[in-house]
Motif scaffolding. Structure first.
Motif, PDB file in Angstrom:
ATOM      1  N   THR B  12       0.873  -1.166   0.000  1.00  0.00           N
ATOM      2  CA  THR B  12       0.000   0.000   0.000  1.00  0.00           C
ATOM      3  C   THR B  12       0.913   1.219   0.000  1.00  0.00           C
ATOM      4  N   ARG B  13       0.557   2.189  -0.868  1.00  0.00           N
ATOM      5  CA  ARG B  13       1.436   3.340  -1.027  1.00  0.00           C
ATOM      6  C   ARG B  13       0.841   4.585  -0.373  1.00  0.00           C
ATOM      7  N   PHE B  14       1.693   5.330   0.299  1.00  0.00           N
ATOM      8  CA  PHE B  14       1.297   6.614   0.859  1.00  0.00           C
ATOM      9  C   PHE B  14       2.335   7.644   0.425  1.00  0.00           C
ATOM     10  N   ASP B  15       1.904   8.880   0.199  1.00  0.00           N
ATOM     11  CA  ASP B  15       2.871   9.944  -0.044  1.00  0.00           C
ATOM     12  C   ASP B  15       3.152  10.626   1.287  1.00  0.00           C
ATOM     13  N   LEU B  16       4.365  10.402   1.788  1.00  0.00           N
ATOM     14  CA  LEU B  16       4.709  10.913   3.116  1.00  0.00           C
ATOM     15  C   LEU B  16       5.062  12.394   3.073  1.00  0.00           C
ATOM     16  N   ALA B  17       5.768  12.767   2.009  1.00  0.00           N
ATOM     17  CA  ALA B  17       6.277  14.134   1.884  1.00  0.00           C
ATOM     18  C   ALA B  17       6.605  14.317   0.411  1.00  0.00           C
ATOM     19  N   PRO B  18       6.903  15.554  -0.018  1.00  0.00           N
ATOM     20  CA  PRO B  18       7.246  15.736  -1.437  1.00  0.00           C
ATOM     21  C   PRO B  18       8.390  14.804  -1.851  1.00  0.00           C
ATOM     22  N   GLY B  19       8.155  13.993  -2.877  1.00  0.00           N
ATOM     23  CA  GLY B  19       9.199  13.103  -3.380  1.00  0.00           C
ATOM     24  C   GLY B  19       9.547  11.966  -2.448  1.00  0.00           C
ATOM     25  N   LEU B  20       8.682  11.666  -1.482  1.00  0.00           N
ATOM     26  CA  LEU B  20       8.976  10.560  -0.561  1.00  0.00           C
ATOM     27  C   LEU B  20       7.731   9.697  -0.388  1.00  0.00           C
ATOM     28  N   ALA B  21       7.820   8.450  -0.899  1.00  0.00           N
ATOM     29  CA  ALA B  21       6.674   7.547  -0.818  1.00  0.00           C
ATOM     30  C   ALA B  21       6.944   6.447   0.199  1.00  0.00           C
ATOM     31  N   LEU B  22       5.888   6.023   0.876  1.00  0.00           N
ATOM     32  CA  LEU B  22       5.983   4.852   1.751  1.00  0.00           C
ATOM     33  C   LEU B  22       5.279   3.694   1.055  1.00  0.00           C
ATOM     34  N   HIS B  23       5.937   2.528   1.033  1.00  0.00           N
ATOM     35  CA  HIS B  23       5.313   1.315   0.520  1.00  0.00           C
ATOM     36  C   HIS B  23       5.274   0.336   1.691  1.00  0.00           C
ATOM     37  N   ALA B  24       4.055   0.017   2.150  1.00  0.00           N
ATOM     38  CA  ALA B  24       3.951  -0.809   3.356  1.00  0.00           C
ATOM     39  C   ALA B  24       3.213  -2.098   3.061  1.00  0.00           C
ATOM     40  N   ARG B  25       3.619  -3.155   3.746  1.00  0.00           N
ATOM     41  CA  ARG B  25       2.950  -4.442   3.576  1.00  0.00           C
ATOM     42  C   ARG B  25       2.894  -5.148   4.918  1.00  0.00           C
ATOM     43  N   ARG B  26       1.705  -5.568   5.274  1.00  0.00           N
ATOM     44  CA  ARG B  26       1.553  -6.316   6.519  1.00  0.00           C
ATOM     45  C   ARG B  26       1.934  -7.762   6.260  1.00  0.00           C
ATOM     46  N   ASP B  27       2.756  -8.318   7.132  1.00  0.00           N
ATOM     47  CA  ASP B  27       3.111  -9.725   7.006  1.00  0.00           C
ATOM     48  C   ASP B  27       3.359 -10.300   8.383  1.00  0.00           C
ATOM     49  N   ASP B  28       2.394 -11.092   8.857  1.00  0.00           N
ATOM     50  CA  ASP B  28       2.468 -11.595  10.235  1.00  0.00           C
ATOM     51  C   ASP B  28       3.392 -12.796  10.398  1.00  0.00           C
ATOM     52  N   ARG B  29       3.942 -13.276   9.296  1.00  0.00           N
ATOM     53  CA  ARG B  29       4.823 -14.449   9.416  1.00  0.00           C
ATOM     54  C   ARG B  29       6.188 -14.086   9.986  1.00  0.00           C
ATOM     55  N   PHE B  30       6.557 -12.819   9.841  1.00  0.00           N
ATOM     56  CA  PHE B  30       7.942 -12.479  10.166  1.00  0.00           C
ATOM     57  C   PHE B  30       8.125 -12.089  11.629  1.00  0.00           C
ATOM     58  N   ALA B  31       9.226 -12.533  12.202  1.00  0.00           N
ATOM     59  CA  ALA B  31       9.562 -12.189  13.585  1.00  0.00           C
ATOM     60  C   ALA B  31      10.227 -10.816  13.662  1.00  0.00           C
ATOM     61  N   THR B  32      10.395 -10.181  12.518  1.00  0.00           N
ATOM     62  CA  THR B  32      11.084  -8.892  12.452  1.00  0.00           C
ATOM     63  C   THR B  32      10.256  -7.919  11.616  1.00  0.00           C
ATOM     64  N   THR B  33      10.568  -6.643  11.751  1.00  0.00           N
ATOM     65  CA  THR B  33      10.034  -5.642  10.826  1.00  0.00           C
ATOM     66  C   THR B  33      11.215  -5.020  10.093  1.00  0.00           C
ATOM     67  N   THR B  34      11.082  -4.950   8.777  1.00  0.00           N
ATOM     68  CA  THR B  34      12.143  -4.392   7.946  1.00  0.00           C
ATOM     69  C   THR B  34      11.725  -3.012   7.460  1.00  0.00           C
ATOM     70  N   ALA B  35      12.579  -2.038   7.682  1.00  0.00           N
ATOM     71  CA  ALA B  35      12.333  -0.691   7.162  1.00  0.00           C
ATOM     72  C   ALA B  35      13.556  -0.310   6.337  1.00  0.00           C
ATOM     73  N   VAL B  36      13.322   0.054   5.079  1.00  0.00           N
ATOM     74  CA  VAL B  36      14.467   0.404   4.234  1.00  0.00           C
ATOM     75  C   VAL B  36      14.106   1.599   3.366  1.00  0.00           C
ATOM     76  N   LEU B  37      14.988   2.578   3.391  1.00  0.00           N
ATOM     77  CA  LEU B  37      14.787   3.787   2.588  1.00  0.00           C
ATOM     78  C   LEU B  37      15.756   3.766   1.410  1.00  0.00           C
ATOM     79  N   TYR B  38      15.216   3.938   0.213  1.00  0.00           N
ATOM     80  CA  TYR B  38      16.039   4.057  -0.997  1.00  0.00           C
ATOM     81  C   TYR B  38      15.962   5.488  -1.499  1.00  0.00           C
ATOM     82  N   LEU B  39      17.106   6.066  -1.813  1.00  0.00           N
ATOM     83  CA  LEU B  39      17.159   7.395  -2.420  1.00  0.00           C
ATOM     84  C   LEU B  39      17.784   7.231  -3.803  1.00  0.00           C
ATOM     85  N   HIS B  40      17.091   7.736  -4.805  1.00  0.00           N
ATOM     86  CA  HIS B  40      17.491   7.464  -6.202  1.00  0.00           C
ATOM     87  C   HIS B  40      18.290   8.629  -6.770  1.00  0.00           C
ATOM     88  N   ARG B  41      19.465   8.349  -7.291  1.00  0.00           N
ATOM     89  CA  ARG B  41      20.168   9.376  -8.057  1.00  0.00           C
ATOM     90  C   ARG B  41      20.721   8.760  -9.337  1.00  0.00           C
TER      91      ARG B  41
END
Lengths: 437, 439
Positions: B12-41
């Motif tokens: 699911t996509r949200f626009d957090l700020a100008p030029g910054l999108a969040l892509h989130a997915r719920r997944d209850d199988r994982f014992a961890t939460t992964t957060a990763v930011l990519y900046l494109h140049r």
């Protein structure tokens, strides 16, 4: 029907199921609900160290060429029907692989459908060898190139030099693959002898992980083995050579086509002699101790990093098997001698001053979270479970062991694992004229 | 769909700020939460400026101002895993900072772990240890040196080095051929001012994508990100999707280099011009698998199993560029024999397409790999990101349908667009002898 027993880790709230079948095979199922992938691995207590043994068929003592365990691993993929086993797995999109280590060989597959059928193929090909002299000869060419590939790997070369410095006669000195020369003497008959001796169910462990029903998996394995009429067999008698206490060479160097010098510092710890929870606890205490002494959260490492003595290539490991126990600390550095002295000084400091409880507590916490992460992947979990089972330990007992590690125990292990009296270094230096500029 | 959320493949996509999108997915199988930011140049001559930034960020931040302090915080977060680096996708250099935090309810204090992790991620990006308003000169010098070592040490891993050299040759003069760490000759330009500017530009203006995968609702991920991840964004339009470069109008080249090694590292570079949005994309994916994607592929069967010439022979497709690399470790004396064999397999599979058995195996292989990609946070994110860069995000269900329906003719047609561009051999220098016929 054999009923599986449940083994639980209370701190992690995770369980696995285990049973031992009449033929002696240990079967462990680690359920990971909701995962698409399922994974099974058959581990054999047989690797490159077991190159001398008593053939249970004839009672005679046999010495086989170095590299047979690994060669056998390759050749089992020549299925009994003459087709490469990979093709049978590929029919359902499953992938198969295998690896050989010092004291174990493992065969595995991963699949996202038809688990039962693929498990049947795995059980079958590991237990039904077929060796043809022509294919044995072709395999020598393939493994010859595998050996050449490792020869070009600086990590493998540095490690080889290190174990040759640390050990005088122990077979850990030998390449797991053997050499082009030793494998040239391997024949179909030798492969048959080794398979007959070591690939008995009582010498193997099967681990399955995935969205699986433990009783159903056990049923498949039980039916397969029932059709093979195994007789009970004791563990094969092997003859590990005596290894003297001392260090044959403190310092070895080689020129190698790398950009910067690479240091490998090894410490030859006393061999534990047998597997079981004591060995695993010792391994855990040592690993936590090394993390406190040299890890990224230590002041020691911080200073080395700031000074440019180490970079991201820096790392350390401790391997404990019944036959040998070994610390390796390695990294690229412009000052290998200084790094060696600093590592040994860090060990000496811990021998003098111990490790603060707060550091050990952090190491316990970090270990616990990382261990839990194995449940994110059926494959990783199966390997953790298998590794412990081959050491006659329950993977689910590990978290409690870690939580009960005492600071003095951890410090004593770190000091032993960095004992200057038992160390040697292997340095790879860039070839003349090839230094980075 | 939570308020403000948009369907976005399997995220699911949200626009957090100008030029910054969040892509989130719920997944209850994982014992961890992964957060990763990519900046494109864009991957251009300034790649080294982008590459030094993650090295600087890993030195710590305001509340954890050293490597040891930072790693103590990670230990406290039950061994949270932090990684910051640059990667290459198509013609872009992506700077990423990834944090995987154990968030299983089995862990004491689990609810606080992710907010703490996200605050750390935010601080690492926005509040590095500065002196005045820039990175301290000694730290920049040290990390510049570390980047220099890193670039120079690429020769240590011979297989990877050969692959990178072949890529460079196959895409010579194009951004796809550049290395994401930049070049040694660019390092003297990395002054404290310049790298501080590069960092500010990345964090404030470079198009960014944040992924969050774990046992939490997308709406919850949005709220946590909004609360704890504070990037001062002024935005900039997203980069255009790369165009897959087509075959050149010239015969294949051979490039021979030598090092004192034991085994020849052979890499063949092929170009197709087939990118992710091309109608032949799925056919090309399948064609490459049949050529060299598995242990039942044509290359594995012929080069390894039938001829015993190598331990491995495989082919891999870069889906964004449509480039294919074939790799194999060989006796240098067998160079011509292996190259001819590979070329015959490439041409044969392109001319006649797969057999019925190959078609079935390839389909099974791809469907299995696609299902397996749903099992790890890393693969879920990588799969989405690759298609995001390529300009076409699709849900896995839709990709599954395309894998269920491609034909032998689709594979043959895609394969017929593939052209050999470069034959690269890293040959043993010491043993000398004729590698031979390599020009």
């Amino acid at each position: 029907m054999t009923a599986p027993e449940r083994l639980e880790s209370v701190p992690l709230r995770r369980s696995v199921w285990r049973a031992r079948l009449p033929a002696g095979l240990e079967v462990i199922v680690a359920p990971t609900p909701g995962f698409q992938k399922s994974f099974a691995v058959m581990g054999v207590r047989y690797g490159s160290l077991q190159n001398e043994f008593e053939d249970p068929e004839t009672g005679r003592r046999v010495r086989v060429p170095d590299g047979v365990a690994h060669f056998l691993e390759h050749k089992l993929f020549e299925g009994a029907d003459g087709r490469d086993v990979s093709e049978r797995f590929a029919e359902t999109g499953a992938a198969t692989n295998a690896f050989t280590w010092y004291n174990q060989t493992a065969y595995l597959f991963s699949a996202t459908e038809s688990f039962e059928r693929n498990l049947g193929i795995l059980l079958d090909f590991v237990q039904s060898p077929r060796f043809t002299p022509e294919r044995v000869e072709v395999e020598k060419g393939i493994i010859g190139q595998e050996i050449r590939m490792y020869e070009d790997n600086p990590g493998a070369r540095g490690f080889r030099n290190l174990v040759e410095a640390l050990y005088r006669s122990h077979p850990v000195r030998l390449e797991i693959t053997g050499t082009v020369e030793t494998i040239s003497g391997i024949t179909a008959d030798i492969l048959r002898t080794c398979h007959r001796a070591f690939y008995h169910p009582s010498n193997m462990v099967l681990v399955a992980a995935g969205d699986l029903d433990p009783a159903a998996v056990l049923g498949i394995v039980e039916r397969d083995l029932a059709g093979r009429a195994y007789r009970p067999a004791p563990r094969v008698r092997t003859f590990p050579p005596e290894e003297p206490e001392g260090i044959p060479a403190r310092h070895v160097e080689a020129a190698f086509p790398v950009a910067r010098p690479r240091l490998l510092l090894g410490v030859k710890d006393r061999p534990p002699g047998r597997g079981g929870p004591d060995l695993v606890r010792r391994d855990l205490a040592t690993t936590c101790g090394l993390a406190c002494a040299l890890g990224r959260s230590s002041e020691t490492h911080d200073r080395w990093y700031r000074e440019g003595l180490v970079d991201e290539s820096f790392g350390f490991s401790y391997s404990a098997t019944p036959e040998f126990a070994l610390t390796v600390v390695a990294g690229d550095t412009d000052e290998p001698e200084r790094l060696r002295d600093e590592i040994l000084a860090a060990g000496a400091r811990i021998a003098r001053e111990g490790i603060p409880e707060a550091d050990v507590e952090r190491a316990r916490r970090a270990f616990l979270g990382r261990y839990l992460r194995a449940w994110n992947s059926p494959e990783a979990l199966a390997h953790v479970v298998l590794g412990n089972a081959l050491l006659d330990t329950e993977a689910t007992a590990v978290p409690d062991m870690v939580l009960s590690l005492r600071a003095d125990e951890v410090a004593a292990r770190a000091a032993a694992a960095l004992d200057p009296e038992r160390h040697a270094v292997s340095i790879l230096r860039p070839l003349p004229g090839a230094e980075s500029s | 769909m939570p308020e403000g959320g948009l369907p976005d493949g399997d995220f699911t996509r949200f626009d957090l700020a100008p030029g910054l999108a969040l892509h989130a997915r719920r997944d209850d199988r994982f014992a961890t939460t992964t957060a990763v930011l990519y900046l494109h140049r864009p991957l251009d001559d300034t790649a080294a400026e982008g590459a030094i930034v993650p090295l600087l960020l890993k030195r710590g931040c305001r509340s954890a101002p050293s490597v040891s302090a930072l790693h103590r915080v990670l230990d406290e977060l039950y061994g949270a895993d932090l990684d910051a680096d640059v990667a290459k996708v198509g013609d872009r250099q992506l700077l990423y900072v990834r944090l995987e935090v154990p968030t299983s309810p089995a862990l004491p204090g689990a609810a606080e772990l992710l907010p703490r992790g996200l605050r750390l991620l935010s601080e690492l990006l926005t509040e590095p240890v500065l002196e005045g308003d820039r990175f301290p000169a000694p730290v920049v010098l040290r990390e510049r040196e570390r980047l220099r070592h890193r670039i120079a040490s690429r020769i240590d891993d011979k297989e990877t080095f050969a692959v990178e050299r072949c890529l460079q040759e196959t895409f010579r003069g194009e951004p796809y051929g550049r290395h994401e760490w930049g070049r040694l000759e660019d390092l003297p330009r990395l002054t404290p001012e310049r790298v501080t500017d590069a960092w500010r530009s990345l964090v404030e203006r470079t198009p960014g994508d944040l992924y969050v995968v774990g046992p939490l609702d997308p709406g919850e991920a949005r709220d946590l990100a909004a609360a704890h991840l504070r990037l001062p964004r002024s935005g900039r339009p997203a980069l255009a999707a790369p165009v897959a470069p087509g075959p050149r109008e010239e015969p294949p080249r051979e490039v021979l280099e030598r090092q004192p090694i034991e085994q020849g590292k052979l890499v063949l570079g092929l170009r197709s011009g087939v990118g992710i949005r091309d109608p032949d994309h799925v056919g090309l994916v399948a064609w490459t698998v049949a050529l060299g994607g598995s242990s039942v592929s044509r290359l594995f069967r012929s080069v390894r199993e039938r001829e015993g010439l190598a331990y491995d022979a495989s082919a891999g497709l870069d889906r964004t560029t449509g480039g294919i690399l074939v790799t194999s470790g060989i006796e240098a004396g067998n160079f011509r024999k292996v190259v001819d064999l590979v070329r015959r397999e490439v041409e044969g599979l392109a001319a006649t397409g797969p057999t019925d058995e190959e078609l079935a195996q390839t389909r099974k292989w791809l469907l299995s790999a696609l299902r397996a990609s749903e099992d790890t946070p890393g693969a879920l994110v990588a799969g989405h990101l690759e298609r995001l860069v390529g300009g076409q995000v699709l849900p896995i269900a839709e990709r599954r349908r395309s894998y269920e329906s491609f034909t032998a003719e689709d594979m043959r047609r895609a394969g017929s667009r593939v052209r050999l561009d470069t034959v690269y051999l890293l040959a043993p220098a010491a043993s000398g002898g004729p590698v031979g016929e390599a020009a």
